[in-house]
Design a protein around this motif. Sequence first.
Motif, short mmCIF file in Angstrom:
data_model
loop_
_atom_site.label_atom_id
_atom_site.label_comp_id
_atom_site.label_asym_id
_atom_site.label_seq_id
_atom_site.Cartn_x
_atom_site.Cartn_y
_atom_site.Cartn_z
N THR A 24 -40.34 -2.00 25.60
CA THR A 24 -40.10 -1.91 27.04
C THR A 24 -39.26 -0.69 27.41
O THR A 24 -39.30 -0.25 28.56
CB THR A 24 -39.41 -3.17 27.56
OG1 THR A 24 -38.28 -3.49 26.73
CG2 THR A 24 -40.36 -4.36 27.56
N ASP A 25 -38.50 -0.14 26.47
CA ASP A 25 -37.67 1.03 26.78
C ASP A 25 -38.48 2.32 26.86
O ASP A 25 -38.25 3.15 27.74
CB ASP A 25 -36.57 1.20 25.72
CG ASP A 25 -35.51 0.11 25.80
OD1 ASP A 25 -35.51 -0.64 26.79
OD2 ASP A 25 -34.68 0.02 24.87
N ARG B 165 -43.64 -5.98 29.27
CA ARG B 165 -42.65 -7.04 29.05
C ARG B 165 -43.32 -8.24 28.37
O ARG B 165 -42.75 -8.86 27.46
CB ARG B 165 -42.02 -7.46 30.37
CG ARG B 165 -40.87 -8.46 30.21
CD ARG B 165 -40.17 -8.72 31.53
NE ARG B 165 -39.52 -7.51 32.04
CZ ARG B 165 -39.94 -6.82 33.09
NH1 ARG B 165 -41.02 -7.21 33.76
NH2 ARG B 165 -39.30 -5.74 33.48
N PRO C 279 -36.75 -3.66 21.41
CA PRO C 279 -36.55 -3.05 22.73
C PRO C 279 -37.44 -1.86 23.00
O PRO C 279 -37.69 -1.51 24.16
CB PRO C 279 -35.07 -2.65 22.70
CG PRO C 279 -34.74 -2.50 21.26
CD PRO C 279 -35.56 -3.53 20.55
N VAL D 245 -35.85 -8.05 17.12
CA VAL D 245 -35.66 -7.55 18.48
C VAL D 245 -36.35 -6.20 18.61
O VAL D 245 -36.09 -5.28 17.83
CB VAL D 245 -34.16 -7.43 18.81
CG1 VAL D 245 -33.97 -6.97 20.25
CG2 VAL D 245 -33.46 -8.77 18.59
N GLU E 111 -42.00 -10.32 19.90
CA GLU E 111 -40.73 -10.82 19.37
C GLU E 111 -40.85 -12.27 18.91
O GLU E 111 -40.19 -12.67 17.94
CB GLU E 111 -39.63 -10.67 20.41
CG GLU E 111 -39.23 -9.22 20.64
CD GLU E 111 -38.08 -9.05 21.61
OE1 GLU E 111 -37.40 -8.02 21.56
OE2 GLU E 111 -37.85 -9.96 22.43
N GLN F 250 -35.14 3.91 19.16
CA GLN F 250 -34.28 3.94 20.33
C GLN F 250 -34.80 5.03 21.26
O GLN F 250 -34.69 6.22 20.98
CB GLN F 250 -32.84 4.23 19.93
CG GLN F 250 -32.22 3.12 19.06
CD GLN F 250 -30.92 3.58 18.42
OE1 GLN F 250 -30.91 4.43 17.53
NE2 GLN F 250 -29.81 3.02 18.90
N ARG G 93 -43.87 -7.43 24.75
CA ARG G 93 -42.62 -7.52 23.98
C ARG G 93 -42.26 -8.97 23.69
O ARG G 93 -41.89 -9.32 22.56
CB ARG G 93 -41.48 -6.84 24.73
CG ARG G 93 -40.15 -6.99 24.00
CD ARG G 93 -39.01 -6.30 24.71
NE ARG G 93 -37.74 -6.60 24.04
CZ ARG G 93 -36.56 -6.12 24.41
NH1 ARG G 93 -36.47 -5.30 25.45
NH2 ARG G 93 -35.46 -6.44 23.74
#
Length: 232
Positions: free
Chosen positions: A130-131, A91, A127, A125, A98, A49, A94
């Motif tokens: 891209t995060d 993007r 994230p 998933v 995925e 995260q 990702r």
Amino acid sequence: MSSLTQWTPTHGEPYRPVPYRPGRMPADESLARAAELRQRMAGRRTVRQFSADPVPEQVVRDAIACAATAPSGAHQQPWTFVLVKDPEVRRGIREAAEEEERVSYAGRLGEEWLAALRPLGTDEVKPHLTDAPALIVVFQQRYWLGEDGVRRKHYYVDESVGIAVGMLLSALHLSGLAALVHTPSPMRFLAEALGRPVNEKAFAVIPVGYPADDCRVPDLVRKSLEQVLVEV
């Protein structure tokens, strides 16, 4: 995608040693540094995260430079680090990752591997791709490829690149950044997405940044020194 400056290996050249006489660190200073390093590295965690806050790009570049000092078979330095900043490219990475992960978590990994992953709370998933504000894709050069098409074999490629990635993770952590080693399988899409030459094979995808304010990590216990060290 910009290409790297061509590097020619010193293949078959004679052995030319040079002096190496670094100053010897006093024992008390060495002990203090080792204890501090051990304490700092004990706080390293894999983060999934990430905050979207930007990180100093030079810190990432310096960490990659540290990784590139890793030892390698016959000093062939069989690695390429691609720093991906373009949001659209990330993007696309990702989405492709995925897609592969959905197949893997649907059964391709096998129940034993899925059971081993369960305590980590991972799923298809991703994230973090891209995060995180920075993405480093590490490629291993299976062989050297000259501009004239000449090939020369590289030795101990997996070991060499693995050591470099370990040094990269340490440098990032000691510089105040968090990271994750992501290995979607298969990873063939990365070479195409990043325009890498035929001699390069994706080794790992490493998102880099600061942990999100609400970041959580698995409650894990590392093996003690006594459990990993054997003295003879």
